[in-house]
Scaffold this motif. Structure first.
Motif, PDB file in Angstrom:
ATOM      1  N   LEU A  37      22.548  35.898  17.996  1.00  0.00           N
ATOM      2  CA  LEU A  37      22.088  34.557  17.634  1.00  0.00           C
ATOM      3  C   LEU A  37      20.574  34.432  17.690  1.00  0.00           C
ATOM      4  CD1 LEU A  37      22.648  31.646  16.878  1.00  0.00           C
ATOM      5  CD2 LEU A  37      23.049  31.134  19.293  1.00  0.00           C
ATOM      6  N   SER A  38      19.981  34.847  18.799  1.00  0.00           N
ATOM      7  CA  SER A  38      18.537  34.676  18.983  1.00  0.00           C
ATOM      8  C   SER A  38      17.726  35.843  18.453  1.00  0.00           C
ATOM      9  CB  SER A  38      18.227  34.481  20.463  1.00  0.00           C
ATOM     10  OG  SER A  38      18.506  35.671  21.184  1.00  0.00           O
ATOM     11  N   ASN A  73      24.406  19.711  21.605  1.00  0.00           N
ATOM     12  CA  ASN A  73      25.677  20.264  21.118  1.00  0.00           C
ATOM     13  C   ASN A  73      26.726  19.168  20.925  1.00  0.00           C
ATOM     14  OD1 ASN A  73      25.464  23.009  20.581  1.00  0.00           O
ATOM     15  ND2 ASN A  73      25.760  23.599  22.708  1.00  0.00           N
ATOM     16  N   HIS A  78      27.677  22.390  17.222  1.00  0.00           N
ATOM     17  CA  HIS A  78      27.221  23.694  17.675  1.00  0.00           C
ATOM     18  C   HIS A  78      26.277  24.365  16.693  1.00  0.00           C
ATOM     19  CE1 HIS A  78      29.578  23.957  21.364  1.00  0.00           C
ATOM     20  NE2 HIS A  78      30.562  23.361  20.708  1.00  0.00           N
ATOM     21  N   ASP A  82      22.916  26.035  17.862  1.00  0.00           N
ATOM     22  CA  ASP A  82      22.507  27.398  17.537  1.00  0.00           C
ATOM     23  C   ASP A  82      21.077  27.435  17.000  1.00  0.00           C
ATOM     24  OD1 ASP A  82      24.996  28.254  18.293  1.00  0.00           O
ATOM     25  OD2 ASP A  82      25.733  28.617  16.260  1.00  0.00           O
ATOM     26  N   GLU A  83      20.726  26.440  16.217  1.00  0.00           N
ATOM     27  CA  GLU A  83      19.361  26.382  15.681  1.00  0.00           C
ATOM     28  C   GLU A  83      18.343  26.171  16.796  1.00  0.00           C
ATOM     29  OE1 GLU A  83      16.361  26.715  13.015  1.00  0.00           O
ATOM     30  OE2 GLU A  83      18.490  27.132  12.729  1.00  0.00           O
ATOM     31  N   ARG A  86      17.794  29.517  18.405  1.00  0.00           N
ATOM     32  CA  ARG A  86      16.918  30.354  17.578  1.00  0.00           C
ATOM     33  C   ARG A  86      15.475  29.880  17.646  1.00  0.00           C
ATOM     34  NH1 ARG A  86      21.685  30.785  14.165  1.00  0.00           N
ATOM     35  NH2 ARG A  86      21.234  28.751  13.247  1.00  0.00           N
ATOM     36  N   ASP A 110      22.059  28.833  27.288  1.00  0.00           N
ATOM     37  CA  ASP A 110      20.712  28.324  26.982  1.00  0.00           C
ATOM     38  C   ASP A 110      19.703  28.797  28.030  1.00  0.00           C
ATOM     39  OD1 ASP A 110      21.825  26.812  29.019  1.00  0.00           O
ATOM     40  OD2 ASP A 110      20.887  24.939  28.402  1.00  0.00           O
TER      41      ASP A 110
END
Length: 215
Positions: A37-38, A73, A78, A82-83, A86, A110
């Motif tokens: 994800l990141s 969230n 979600h 997620d953004e 990132r 997180d």
């Protein structure tokens, strides 16, 4: 000579196959060391890199935990969460830089961590202010402006009795939790003494240098 050439020609497809197989394995191994994800290193990869780096001189070890992430969230879904993850990763890389010995990672959820070469401890508050401001800056997503807070704890390895990554992470985690209890911002651990564990599983905060963004 003709026999040698014939042998090499015959082995060409096999050698090519082994090369491609090795390339695929290396790519899979690299991907396994990165959080999908990141894009940051995973906890295990971070711990390996950080342990080697600590032997080369003084560093600051940071632990970051987003504030208000669950509300994002729950409110926006979600995909938006997620953004935010990132965006936080991008802020970490932008502030810490690449190619200078710094390592940032996503520990999970997180929570993030970073290792920064820091021979002069005077520079640490400036670094933490810049990091806090970058992470809490509004994040644009599909026409929405999103903001989250962050609590940052830092530990200077030069102040530890031994060069131990687990110990440094524990000190930084203590400082982060103290910052979170005071409403967010950043805090620097200031001593080697451990404190009792909280019911949440973290450590209670010790006295230390603290800040709230631009403070």
């Amino acid at each position: 000579m003709n026999a040698v050439v014939a042998t090499l020609a015959a082995s060409g497809p096999l050698a090519s196959g082994w090369f491609l197989h090795g390339l695929v394995l290396r790519r899979r191994l690299t991907a396994a060391r990165r959080d999908p994800l990141s894009g940051l290193p995973t906890r295990a990869a971070f711990e390996r890199q950080a342990a080697r780096a600590l032997a080369r001189g003084p560093h600051a070890v940071l632990v970051l935990d987003l504030d208000g992430f669950k509300a994002v969230n729950d409110t926006f879904g979600h995909a938006v969460g997620d953004e935010v993850i990132r965006s936080t990763a991008t802020s970490l890389v932008d502030v810490l830089g690449e190619g200078h010995g710094s390592v940032a990672a996503r520990l999970g959820g997180d929570e993030f961590a970073a290792l920064v070469p820091l021979p002069d401890p005077v520079a640490l508050p400036w670094l933490l202010r810049g990091l806090h401001d970058a992470v809490t800056a509004p994040c644009a997503y599909r026409g929405q402006s999103l903001t989250v807070g962050v609590s940052v704890g830092a530990c200077l390895t030069a102040e530890l009795p031994s060069t131990s990554l687990p110990l440094a992470l524990r000190r930084a985690d203590e400082a982060m939790y103290a910052a979170k209890r005071s409403g967010g911002g950043w805090r620097i651990a200031d001593g080697p003494a451990l404190t009792c564990t909280t019911t949440a599983g973290r450590r209670t905060g010790r006295r230390g240098t603290a800040g709230r963004g631009a403070a």
